[in-house]
Design an enzyme around this catalytic site. Structure first.
Site, PDB file in Angstrom:
ATOM      1  N   LYS A 109     -30.228 -10.472  39.760  1.00  0.00           N
ATOM      2  CA  LYS A 109     -30.110  -8.901  39.303  1.00  0.00           C
ATOM      3  C   LYS A 109     -30.761  -8.562  38.045  1.00  0.00           C
ATOM      4  O   LYS A 109     -31.120  -7.466  37.874  1.00  0.00           O
ATOM      5  CB  LYS A 109     -28.472  -8.596  39.020  1.00  0.00           C
ATOM      6  CG  LYS A 109     -28.022  -8.395  40.620  1.00  0.00           C
ATOM      7  CD  LYS A 109     -26.579  -7.757  40.444  1.00  0.00           C
ATOM      8  CE  LYS A 109     -26.194  -7.537  41.483  1.00  0.00           C
ATOM      9  NZ  LYS A 109     -25.430  -8.707  42.114  1.00  0.00           N
ATOM     10  N   GLU A 131     -22.724   0.427  36.870  1.00  0.00           N
ATOM     11  CA  GLU A 131     -21.422  -0.003  37.494  1.00  0.00           C
ATOM     12  C   GLU A 131     -21.850  -1.304  37.686  1.00  0.00           C
ATOM     13  O   GLU A 131     -22.782  -2.044  37.736  1.00  0.00           O
ATOM     14  CB  GLU A 131     -21.385   0.882  38.559  1.00  0.00           C
ATOM     15  CG  GLU A 131     -22.200   0.296  39.948  1.00  0.00           C
ATOM     16  CD  GLU A 131     -23.577   0.299  39.797  1.00  0.00           C
ATOM     17  OE1 GLU A 131     -24.166   0.969  38.830  1.00  0.00           O
ATOM     18  OE2 GLU A 131     -24.425  -0.542  40.214  1.00  0.00           O
ATOM     19  N   SER A 398     -29.445 -16.404  46.358  1.00  0.00           N
ATOM     20  CA  SER A 398     -29.221 -15.110  45.378  1.00  0.00           C
ATOM     21  C   SER A 398     -28.404 -15.322  44.061  1.00  0.00           C
ATOM     22  O   SER A 398     -28.822 -14.915  42.949  1.00  0.00           O
ATOM     23  CB  SER A 398     -28.510 -13.846  46.032  1.00  0.00           C
ATOM     24  OG  SER A 398     -27.352 -14.251  46.459  1.00  0.00           O
TER      25      SER A 398
HETATM   26  C1  LIG Z   1     -24.694  -8.761  43.365  1.00  0.00           C
HETATM   27  C2  LIG Z   1     -24.885  -9.732  44.176  1.00  0.00           C
HETATM   28  C3  LIG Z   1     -25.210  -9.668  45.398  1.00  0.00           C
HETATM   29  C4  LIG Z   1     -25.140  -8.489  46.334  1.00  0.00           C
HETATM   30  O1  LIG Z   1     -26.090  -7.564  46.062  1.00  0.00           O
HETATM   31  P1  LIG Z   1     -27.499  -7.335  46.645  1.00  0.00           P
HETATM   32  O2  LIG Z   1     -27.607  -5.884  46.034  1.00  0.00           O
HETATM   33  O3  LIG Z   1     -27.016  -6.981  48.099  1.00  0.00           O
HETATM   34  O4  LIG Z   1     -28.325  -8.421  46.493  1.00  0.00           O
HETATM   35  C5  LIG Z   1     -25.593 -11.066  46.125  1.00  0.00           C
HETATM   36  N1  LIG Z   1     -25.615 -12.337  45.550  1.00  0.00           N
HETATM   37  C6  LIG Z   1     -25.164 -12.573  44.190  1.00  0.00           C
HETATM   38  C7  LIG Z   1     -25.232 -13.516  43.697  1.00  0.00           C
HETATM   39  C8  LIG Z   1     -24.852 -11.098  43.574  1.00  0.00           C
HETATM   40  O5  LIG Z   1     -24.571 -11.288  42.299  1.00  0.00           O
END
Ligand SMILES: *Cc1c(COP(=O)(O)O)cnc(C)c1O
Length: 413
Positions: A109, A131, A398
């Site tokens: 992010k 948010e 992610s």
């Molecule tokens: C916020 C988050 C997501 C989900 O958000 P996307 O906008 O779909 O990427 C996925 N994995 C992690 C580690 C997150 O912090």
């Protein structure tokens, strides 16, 4: 035919490209999805943002500053790690992990938070609001604000604040004000409503940093482009190690930012099959789910038209997932379009399957994935038996699971 049946009968040829990708229109429509469904008072702000964003795309000073920050502060490029033990576990195709968990703050992010903050600064806005669900976007935004010395207000559902207490403490330590949202389900959807309310009231000096590829145009396209570095690096790194494109890309999908950033640079590469994994919660056939594309229908939420979980009267349903970051009843408009055109295929993974994957990946790779990320890993159980030994699967890792240790400990007793 139920989605469960479809999954068990999945054949790899079903995942082939069936239609060409189309870029969004000037009004921000991806096919029929997207647009700007906001109160009139916000239209000038969105137009100003669009202008600033378009200017930044051709501004070498902006681009250099953004890429320098990604390199020196975020820690990019992130690694592409060969998952040898996970590969051996399935005994089929080769599995690689794109390591967004190694980004500063522990998830993808921050790529977007830094990009949007630079835009805010260039537009002369000094107050930042955001948010947050899991708290990861709040932490990323608070981090970027601390780095630039900006005022930062984060809206977070009361239930999420409970589930993600560590991230609340991190945001406060970083100097942000965290406002607890007690309306509705007290999760991400309600926090987003409050942030929009604040934005409407303070639009003169306030920039709203949205944390995923959702919201009114130009947010979905802008946020995707701040994350496309994930897929661009993956492509380059795989070319170095394997000399070719991957066969499969898998990512988890909440709003869809990590997935689209990972997929987008491959979208014209017809042989690359792409799979987005939604949170099915207790099951897509129960009312405790966040499987927006599996069971949702088109509707408007938070400024754009997209697939959505809502009842026949248009009331938005409460989403459920064990992971706070996937617990959202909507999804980005570009994913809705990619779903309809079948360029990307989407499936649901339950809480149970995701938690099993947390354990499996931790013990086989020495990487504790975020529970969100574990949804993507869980799908390997379905996909890997269908792959050939010479095929390459890349999972977008992610984020890291440290923030989820409380939930993980409780789950496994
Ligand atoms: C916020 C988050 C997501 C989900 O958000 P996307 O906008 O779909 O990427 C996925 N994995 C992690 C580690 C997150 O912090």
């Amino acid at each position: 035919m139920s989605r469960e049946k479809r999954i068990s009968r999945l054949r790899t040829q079903d995942l082939r490209l069936t239609m060409k990708y189309t870029a969004p229109t000037k009004e921000g429509y991806f096919g029929k999805f997207g647009g700007k469904f906001v109160p009139e008072i916000l239209i000038p702000a969105l137009e100003g943002l669009e202008e600033a964003y378009e200017e930044s795309l051709n501004n070498p000073v902006f681009l250099k500053e953004y890429h320098d920050l990604l390199k020196e502060y975020v820690g990019r490029p992130t690694k592409l790690t060969f998952a040898n033990r996970l590969t051996d576990h399935y005994g089929r195709g080769k599995i690689y992990l794109k390591r967004e968990d190694l980004c500063h703050t522990g998830a993808h992010k921050i790529n977007n938070a830094i990009g949007q903050l630079l835009l805010a600064r260039n537009m002369g806005k000094t107050r930042i609001i955001a948010e947050t669900g899991a708290g990861q976007h709040g932490v990323a935004t608070a981090t970027a604000c601390a780095k630039f010395g900006f005022e930062c207000v984060i809206y977070m559902g009361a239930e999420d604040m409970e589930r993600q207490k560590l991230n609340v403490d991190r945001m406060r330590l970083l100097g942000a004000e965290v406002r607890s949202v007690t309306s509705g389900s007290q999760t991400l959807k309600d926090a987003t409503n409050e942030a929009i309310r604040d934005w409407v009231t303070n639009v003169e000096n306030t920039f709203y940093i949205i944390g995923s590829v959702v919201g009114p145009h130009p947010y979905p396209v802008m946020t995707r482009n701040f994350h496309r570095v994930i897929g661009e690096e993956t492509k380059e790194q795989l070319k170095q190690t394997e000399g070719r494109l991957p066969d499969y890309l898998i990512a988890c999908v909440g709003g869809g930012s990590n997935a689209i950033g990972f997929f987008y640079p491959f979208i014209e590469d017809e042989d690359v099959k792409m799979i987005g994994i939604e949170a099915a919660g207790l099951g897509a056939d129960t009312d405790q789910t966040a499987a927006t594309l599996t069971i949702g229908t088109p509707g408007v939420l938070h400024g754009s038209l997209s697939y959505l979980l809502h009842d026949s009267e248009g009331q938005v349903q409460l989403a459920h997932s064990i992971s706070a970051g996937l617990d959202y009843p909507g999804i980005g408009p570009e994913h809705s379009h990619l779903f309809d055109t079948k360029r990307v295929h989407y499936f649901g993974v339950t809480d149970q399957q995701a938690m099993d994957a947390v354990q499996r990946v931790s013990a086989t790779e020495g990487i504790i994935p975020a529970i969100e990320t574990a949804h993507a890993f869980a799908y390997l159980e379905k996909l890997m038996p269908l792959t050939q030994r010479d095929e390459i699967v890349v999972v977008n890792c992610s984020g890291r699971g440290d923030k989820d240790m409380k939930t993980i400990s409780e789950w496994f007793g």
